[in-house]
Write an enzyme that holds these catalytic residues in place. Structure first.
Site, PDB file in Angstrom:
ATOM      1  N   ARG A   7     -40.941 -10.148 -44.324  1.00 57.41           N
ATOM      2  CA  ARG A   7     -39.568  -9.627 -44.264  1.00 57.41           C
ATOM      3  C   ARG A   7     -38.681 -10.640 -43.535  1.00 57.41           C
ATOM      4  O   ARG A   7     -37.556 -10.923 -43.942  1.00 57.41           O
ATOM      5  CB  ARG A   7     -39.527  -8.278 -43.513  1.00 57.41           C
ATOM      6  CG  ARG A   7     -40.212  -7.117 -44.199  1.00 57.41           C
ATOM      7  CD  ARG A   7     -39.451  -6.638 -45.425  1.00 57.41           C
ATOM      8  NE  ARG A   7     -38.081  -6.256 -45.141  1.00 57.41           N
ATOM      9  CZ  ARG A   7     -37.687  -5.086 -44.631  1.00 57.41           C
ATOM     10  NH1 ARG A   7     -38.579  -4.152 -44.358  1.00 57.41           N
ATOM     11  NH2 ARG A   7     -36.407  -4.815 -44.422  1.00 57.41           N
ATOM     12  N   ARG A  28     -28.184   0.091 -43.553  1.00 54.06           N
ATOM     13  CA  ARG A  28     -29.236   1.046 -43.942  1.00 54.06           C
ATOM     14  C   ARG A  28     -28.618   2.436 -43.873  1.00 54.06           C
ATOM     15  O   ARG A  28     -28.170   2.872 -42.807  1.00 54.06           O
ATOM     16  CB  ARG A  28     -30.434   0.950 -43.001  1.00 54.06           C
ATOM     17  CG  ARG A  28     -31.363   2.138 -43.126  1.00 54.06           C
ATOM     18  CD  ARG A  28     -32.696   1.959 -42.432  1.00 54.06           C
ATOM     19  NE  ARG A  28     -33.511   0.978 -43.119  1.00 54.06           N
ATOM     20  CZ  ARG A  28     -34.820   0.842 -42.933  1.00 54.06           C
ATOM     21  NH1 ARG A  28     -35.461   1.623 -42.090  1.00 54.06           N
ATOM     22  NH2 ARG A  28     -35.498  -0.074 -43.591  1.00 54.06           N
ATOM     23  N   GLN A  67     -37.118  -5.384 -48.914  1.00 51.02           N
ATOM     24  CA  GLN A  67     -38.551  -5.118 -48.832  1.00 51.02           C
ATOM     25  C   GLN A  67     -39.267  -5.648 -50.071  1.00 51.02           C
ATOM     26  O   GLN A  67     -40.297  -6.317 -49.983  1.00 51.02           O
ATOM     27  CB  GLN A  67     -38.792  -3.605 -48.700  1.00 51.02           C
ATOM     28  CG  GLN A  67     -40.261  -3.218 -48.668  1.00 51.02           C
ATOM     29  CD  GLN A  67     -40.956  -3.656 -47.396  1.00 51.02           C
ATOM     30  OE1 GLN A  67     -40.486  -3.375 -46.312  1.00 51.02           O
ATOM     31  NE2 GLN A  67     -42.067  -4.361 -47.521  1.00 51.02           N
ATOM     32  N   CYS A 125     -45.104  -0.737 -47.600  1.00 47.25           N
ATOM     33  CA  CYS A 125     -43.927  -1.257 -46.897  1.00 47.25           C
ATOM     34  C   CYS A 125     -43.958  -0.923 -45.411  1.00 47.25           C
ATOM     35  O   CYS A 125     -43.293  -1.589 -44.627  1.00 47.25           O
ATOM     36  CB  CYS A 125     -42.663  -0.714 -47.545  1.00 47.25           C
ATOM     37  SG  CYS A 125     -42.605   1.081 -47.600  1.00 47.25           S
ATOM     38  N   HIS A 146     -34.576  -0.433 -51.982  1.00 46.95           N
ATOM     39  CA  HIS A 146     -34.912  -1.213 -50.782  1.00 46.95           C
ATOM     40  C   HIS A 146     -35.197  -2.665 -51.211  1.00 46.95           C
ATOM     41  O   HIS A 146     -36.332  -3.133 -51.176  1.00 46.95           O
ATOM     42  CB  HIS A 146     -36.139  -0.590 -50.102  1.00 46.95           C
ATOM     43  CG  HIS A 146     -36.351  -1.013 -48.684  1.00 46.95           C
ATOM     44  ND1 HIS A 146     -35.518  -1.898 -48.010  1.00 46.95           N
ATOM     45  CD2 HIS A 146     -37.315  -0.680 -47.783  1.00 46.95           C
ATOM     46  CE1 HIS A 146     -35.964  -2.067 -46.776  1.00 46.95           C
ATOM     47  NE2 HIS A 146     -37.054  -1.356 -46.615  1.00 46.95           N
ATOM     48  N   ASP A 150     -46.552   4.206 -50.702  1.00 43.48           N
ATOM     49  CA  ASP A 150     -45.544   4.453 -49.668  1.00 43.48           C
ATOM     50  C   ASP A 150     -45.681   5.927 -49.261  1.00 43.48           C
ATOM     51  O   ASP A 150     -46.369   6.714 -49.952  1.00 43.48           O
ATOM     52  CB  ASP A 150     -44.145   4.145 -50.234  1.00 43.48           C
ATOM     53  CG  ASP A 150     -43.026   4.288 -49.195  1.00 43.48           C
ATOM     54  OD1 ASP A 150     -43.326   4.268 -47.985  1.00 43.48           O
ATOM     55  OD2 ASP A 150     -41.853   4.441 -49.601  1.00 43.48           O
TER      56      ASP A 150
HETATM   57  N1  NVA Z   1     -39.618   5.384 -48.677  1.00 42.83           N
HETATM   58  C1  NVA Z   1     -39.514   5.111 -47.256  1.00 42.83           C
HETATM   59  C2  NVA Z   1     -39.489   3.645 -47.009  1.00 42.83           C
HETATM   60  C3  NVA Z   1     -39.417   3.239 -45.563  1.00 42.83           C
HETATM   61  C4  NVA Z   1     -39.353   1.761 -45.356  1.00 42.83           C
HETATM   62  C5  NVA Z   1     -38.267   5.787 -46.702  1.00 42.83           C
HETATM   63  O1  NVA Z   1     -37.215   5.706 -47.351  1.00 42.83           O
HETATM   64  O2  NVA Z   1     -38.348   6.407 -45.642  1.00 42.83           O
HETATM   65  N1   CP Z   2     -40.443  -1.261 -44.270  1.00 46.00           N
HETATM   66  C1   CP Z   2     -39.339  -1.018 -43.538  1.00 46.00           C
HETATM   67  O1   CP Z   2     -38.209  -1.137 -44.001  1.00 46.00           O
HETATM   68  O2   CP Z   2     -39.603  -0.678 -42.252  1.00 46.00           O
HETATM   69  P1   CP Z   2     -38.569  -0.104 -41.179  1.00 46.00           P
HETATM   70  O3   CP Z   2     -38.198   1.279 -41.638  1.00 46.00           O
HETATM   71  O4   CP Z   2     -39.337  -0.110 -39.892  1.00 46.00           O
HETATM   72  O5   CP Z   2     -37.372  -0.994 -41.131  1.00 46.00           O
END
Ligand code: NVA
Ligand code: CP
Length: 309
Positions: free
Chosen positions: A294, A104, A134, A266, A131, A226
């Site tokens: 997930r 990540r 997800q 998500c 992502h 989101d």
């Molecule tokens: N769009 C959000 C998704 C988190 C799972 C982010 O990138 O922070």
């Molecule tokens: N939806 C998701 O990826 O959650 P986290 O940021 O908690 O991993």
């Protein structure tokens, strides 16, 4: 699928996506029955995190444990990567110890570089652009609730971010209609939209972008939203709160969708911003099933690409 990377939904065929879903369904049932399924005994997944996480970290780590292997948390700030060791060196060293890596981070290019130099499978656990894990869990959840995907309509309301980009790629490929409504200036990635329009033409689905929430939501089977400010955009929070006025999933919006529409997010969610507490906690919300999935979907991905099946 042994040895395959999962950097983007684009890399998967429709058949591979349904294969992941069928393995996920089987592993979910086995998990619920308490039946052992040590498909990855003795294997280790490295999990590199440059950003925070609750769901991704825990579901991958628990998933590896349930598959008989282990997940190794690697906080980027504690690694030499955080002191400037090149990705290409990290990739080759970690390939000697691990069986796969989930990463990540911010830049999609970094994930692609890791994959280029590693000789083990690389899984994208979120970048600023995409992502995929997800979205595979989201489509699996839709399949559980609706029984099919092709011909269904998903409405995405809010920021044209990593979630929007990935949902567009996935819907276009699988044959679901997707209508995205964003404020002006917050559109999804133009390159992804362009390629997805071609994929949609092939699958017979419609990809539409607009600034009109009501048109997007009309006749939708799935309403998705989101956060307005993603990880790394915290300094824009105040400006975004103003710019996104009118782009909230609330009871007024829900009246325009199909009466049996499901609501997805998500998570983490900001109640009172992109979604009201009433809708997030309401009967149409499936967000916690979505979060649970997930685990099952990622176990399927790992079992398939790490040679467990
Ligand atoms: N769009 C959000 C998704 C988190 C799972 C982010 O990138 O922070
Ligand atoms: N939806 C998701 O990826 O959650 P986290 O940021 O908690 O991993």
């Amino acid at each position: 699928m042994k040895g395959k990377d999962l950097l983007s939904i684009e890399q998967l065929s429709v058949e591979e996506i349904y294969k992941i879903f069928s393995v996920a369904k089987d592993l979910k049932a086995k998990t619920k029955r308490g039946e052992q399924h040590h498909l990855l005994a003795g294997k280790t997944l490295g999990m590199i995190f440059q950003k925070a996480s609750t769901r991704t970290r825990v579901s991958f780590e628990v998933g590896m444990w349930q598959l008989g292997g282990q997940g190794l948390f690697l906080g980027a700030s504690d690694m030499q990567i955080g002191r400037g060791e090149p990705i290409k060196d990290t990739a080759r060293v970690l390939s000697r110890y691990l069986d796969a890596i989930m990463i990540r981070t911010y830049s999609q290019a970094e994930v692609e570089e890791l994959a280029e130099y590693a000789d083990i499978p690389i899984i994208n656990g979120l970048t600023d652009l995409l992502h995929p894990c997800q979205v595979l869990a989201d489509l699996f959840t839709t399949l559980e609730y609706k029984g099919d995907l092709k011909g269904r309509k998903l409405a995405y309301i809010g920021d044209g971010n990593n979630m929007a980009n990935t949902l567009i790629q996935a819907c276009a490929k699988i044959g679901m209609d997707i209508a995205v409504a964003t404020p002006p200036g917050y559109e999804p990635d133009a390159g992804i939209v362009g390629k997805s329009l071609a994929a949609a033409a092939a699958s017979g689905s419609n990809v539409t972008l607009s600034n009109r929430v009501s048109t997007a939501v009309s006749e939708a089977d799935v309403i998705y939203t989101d956060v307005w400010a993603s990880m790394g955009q915290e300094s824009e929070q105040i400006k975004r709160q103003k710019d996104f006025a009118g782009f909230q999933v609330n009871s007024g919006i829900m009246k325009l969708a199909k009466p049996d529409a499901i609501v997805m997010h998500c998570l983490p969610a900001h109640r009172g911003e992109e979604i009201t507490n009433e809708i997030l906690e309401g009967p149409q919300s499936v967000v916690f099933d979505e979060a649970e999935n997930r685990l099952h979907v990622q176990k399927a991905i790992m079992a398939l690409i790490m040679g467990g099946i």
